[in-house]
Design an enzyme around this catalytic site. Sequence first.
Site, mmCIF file in Angstrom:
data_model
loop_
_atom_site.group_PDB
_atom_site.id
_atom_site.type_symbol
_atom_site.label_atom_id
_atom_site.label_comp_id
_atom_site.label_asym_id
_atom_site.label_seq_id
_atom_site.Cartn_x
_atom_site.Cartn_y
_atom_site.Cartn_z
ATOM 1 N N LYS A 63 0.831 -1.213 0.000
ATOM 2 C CA LYS A 63 0.000 0.000 0.000
ATOM 3 C C LYS A 63 0.865 1.262 0.000
ATOM 4 O O LYS A 63 0.583 2.229 -0.709
ATOM 5 C CB LYS A 63 -0.923 -0.038 1.220
ATOM 6 C CG LYS A 63 -1.740 1.205 1.459
ATOM 7 C CD LYS A 63 -1.156 2.014 2.591
ATOM 8 C CE LYS A 63 -1.850 3.338 2.781
ATOM 9 N NZ LYS A 63 -1.075 4.257 3.607
ATOM 10 N N GLN A 107 -6.406 -1.777 9.925
ATOM 11 C CA GLN A 107 -6.211 -3.162 9.500
ATOM 12 C C GLN A 107 -6.932 -4.141 10.422
ATOM 13 O O GLN A 107 -6.833 -4.045 11.641
ATOM 14 C CB GLN A 107 -4.714 -3.493 9.516
ATOM 15 C CG GLN A 107 -3.935 -2.803 8.422
ATOM 16 C CD GLN A 107 -4.162 -3.449 7.076
ATOM 17 O OE1 GLN A 107 -4.059 -4.660 6.933
ATOM 18 N NE2 GLN A 107 -4.494 -2.647 6.099
ATOM 19 N N ASP A 130 -12.265 1.993 3.494
ATOM 20 C CA ASP A 130 -12.401 0.542 3.546
ATOM 21 C C ASP A 130 -13.877 0.116 3.522
ATOM 22 O O ASP A 130 -14.181 -1.067 3.414
ATOM 23 C CB ASP A 130 -11.766 0.067 4.858
ATOM 24 C CG ASP A 130 -10.916 -1.175 4.697
ATOM 25 O OD1 ASP A 130 -10.614 -1.535 3.555
ATOM 26 O OD2 ASP A 130 -10.572 -1.755 5.727
HETATM 27 N N1 LIG Z 1 -9.312 -3.290 7.184
HETATM 28 C C1 LIG Z 1 -8.702 -4.149 6.381
HETATM 29 N N2 LIG Z 1 -8.888 -4.079 5.039
HETATM 30 C C2 LIG Z 1 -8.256 -4.956 4.220
HETATM 31 O O1 LIG Z 1 -8.455 -4.898 2.977
HETATM 32 C C3 LIG Z 1 -7.366 -5.936 4.794
HETATM 33 C C4 LIG Z 1 -7.219 -5.954 6.176
HETATM 34 N N3 LIG Z 1 -7.895 -5.065 6.941
HETATM 35 N N4 LIG Z 1 -6.413 -6.866 6.780
HETATM 36 C C5 LIG Z 1 -5.572 -7.745 6.015
HETATM 37 C C6 LIG Z 1 -6.198 -8.095 4.694
HETATM 38 C C7 LIG Z 1 -5.222 -8.643 3.718
HETATM 39 N N5 LIG Z 1 -5.205 -7.722 2.621
HETATM 40 C C8 LIG Z 1 -4.326 -7.768 1.544
HETATM 41 C C9 LIG Z 1 -4.349 -6.844 0.526
HETATM 42 C C10 LIG Z 1 -3.442 -6.879 -0.513
HETATM 43 C C11 LIG Z 1 -2.455 -7.826 -0.540
HETATM 44 C C12 LIG Z 1 -1.465 -7.837 -1.638
HETATM 45 O O2 LIG Z 1 -0.970 -6.826 -2.080
HETATM 46 N N6 LIG Z 1 -1.120 -9.003 -2.119
HETATM 47 C C13 LIG Z 1 -0.132 -9.198 -3.141
HETATM 48 C C14 LIG Z 1 1.140 -9.680 -2.463
HETATM 49 C C15 LIG Z 1 2.366 -9.631 -3.295
HETATM 50 C C16 LIG Z 1 3.566 -9.849 -2.429
HETATM 51 O O3 LIG Z 1 3.975 -8.875 -1.783
HETATM 52 O O4 LIG Z 1 4.072 -10.992 -2.400
HETATM 53 C C17 LIG Z 1 -0.649 -10.258 -4.091
HETATM 54 O O5 LIG Z 1 -1.568 -11.030 -3.696
HETATM 55 O O6 LIG Z 1 -0.164 -10.311 -5.204
HETATM 56 C C18 LIG Z 1 -2.411 -8.775 0.459
HETATM 57 C C19 LIG Z 1 -3.335 -8.741 1.496
HETATM 58 C C20 LIG Z 1 -6.063 -6.702 2.885
HETATM 59 N N7 LIG Z 1 -6.669 -6.855 4.037
#
Ligand SMILES: Nc1nc(=O)c2c([nH]1)NC[C@@H]1CN(c3ccc(C(=O)N[C@@H](CCC(=O)O)C(=O)O)cc3)C=[N+]21
Length: 310
Positions: A63, A107, A130
Amino acid sequence: MTDFIKPVEGRAAVIDGKAAAATIDAAAKAGAGELAAALGRPPCLAVVLVGEDPASQVYVRNKIKRTEAAGMRSIEHLEPADISEADLVALVNALNADDGVDGILVQMPLPDHIDSRRVIDAIDPAKDVDGLTAESAGRLMLGAPGLRPCTPSGCVWLARKALGDLSGRSVVVIGRSILVGKPAAMLFLEQNCTVTMAHSRTRDLPALCAGADIVLAAVGRPEMVRGDWIKPGALVLDVGINRIDAPEKGEGKTRLIGDVAYDEAAERAAFITPVPGGVGPMTIAMLLANAVRAAALRAGLDEPAALAAL
Ligand SMILES: Nc1nc(=O)c2c([nH]1)NC[C@@H]1CN(c3ccc(C(=O)N[C@@H](CCC(=O)O)C(=O)O)cc3)C=[N+]21
Ligand SMILES: NC(=O)C1=CN([C@@H]2O[C@H](COP(=O)(O)OP(=O)(O)OC[C@H]3O[C@@H](n4cnc5c(N)ncnc54)[C@H](OP(=O)(O)O)[C@@H]3O)[C@@H](O)[C@H]2O)C=CC1
């Protein structure tokens, strides 16, 4: 077919969420530029992370990079797992009162000693990027305008690109969290889908999935959804972010996997999102878009055209 959907011989086409997200990031960047000119400062997104949830750490790291690349300001508050509920609410209130902050993201999950509803509902709905406050959730339920949760919005956006009009499609959403499952079900309903919400008490989940045109998995259990659950030709959206040990990469190394057994499911599905590189990047794209929308709304300006066109 859209250029981020990559056909694969004899298997499901891969939905490249990273490439899809880049188009939304570009729209957010254009909108952020317009707002920076109008406001005399770029839109600003604040994130609060309590403790060390691994999925949240991945999220926050990405982010920060993407917010700055889109020409926005990023603020992080990293708090210890033993912070009191009162201190956390006070932090949210300080961010509410700060006129230079447009979006606030707390989060999930929060530690057990904290009532997450109290903390979330402390967020000013105008800054609720969010879409989790009672106000935003109620607006979603009512079909009234408001900020929508990022991950479900990203999933529906991808589904529309892959399948076009979603009217009449059957959807099984696995998981009923406030963050993903419930709002995803509402957004698919808004698209005139027929939605079934599954959870830990659901009976015979494989049979339920067998009838679904779209399966969305948001459970947090690595590879729980098996390939033989999937209807041939279905769309599979894998929201799960699970960090597992990866000794093959070296000692102490880890890797991310989803809630779907990818190789099996790709044998039957027509479209599938990988982990990483699927839904995750879309969540951040939608977050950036919401931050720009919140900044515009707070300033009494229209949603920038680039975002309205998405
Ligand atoms: N209030 C709240 N809102 C959320 O939206 C929220 C949360 N809490 N708590 C945790 C989870 C998890 N989450 C992710 C978002 C993006 C990736 C992301 O960027 N993933 C990349 C990772 C790449 C890497 O770095 O390896 C991918 O899937 O390609 C991961 C996990 C949002 N969350
Ligand atoms: N890619 C992204 O951008 C994001 C990824 N995530 C990831 O998605 C996953 C889910 O997150 P979140 O929704 O917050 O998780 P929660 O832990 O809040 O919810 C999990 C849900 O899964 C259900 N469940 C648990 N076990 C089963 C089972 N055996 N069969 C069917 N359903 C089951 C639970 O049911 P019950 O309600 O009955 O307990 C619950 O509704 C996590 O891996 C998280 O890291 C989350 C947000 C964004």
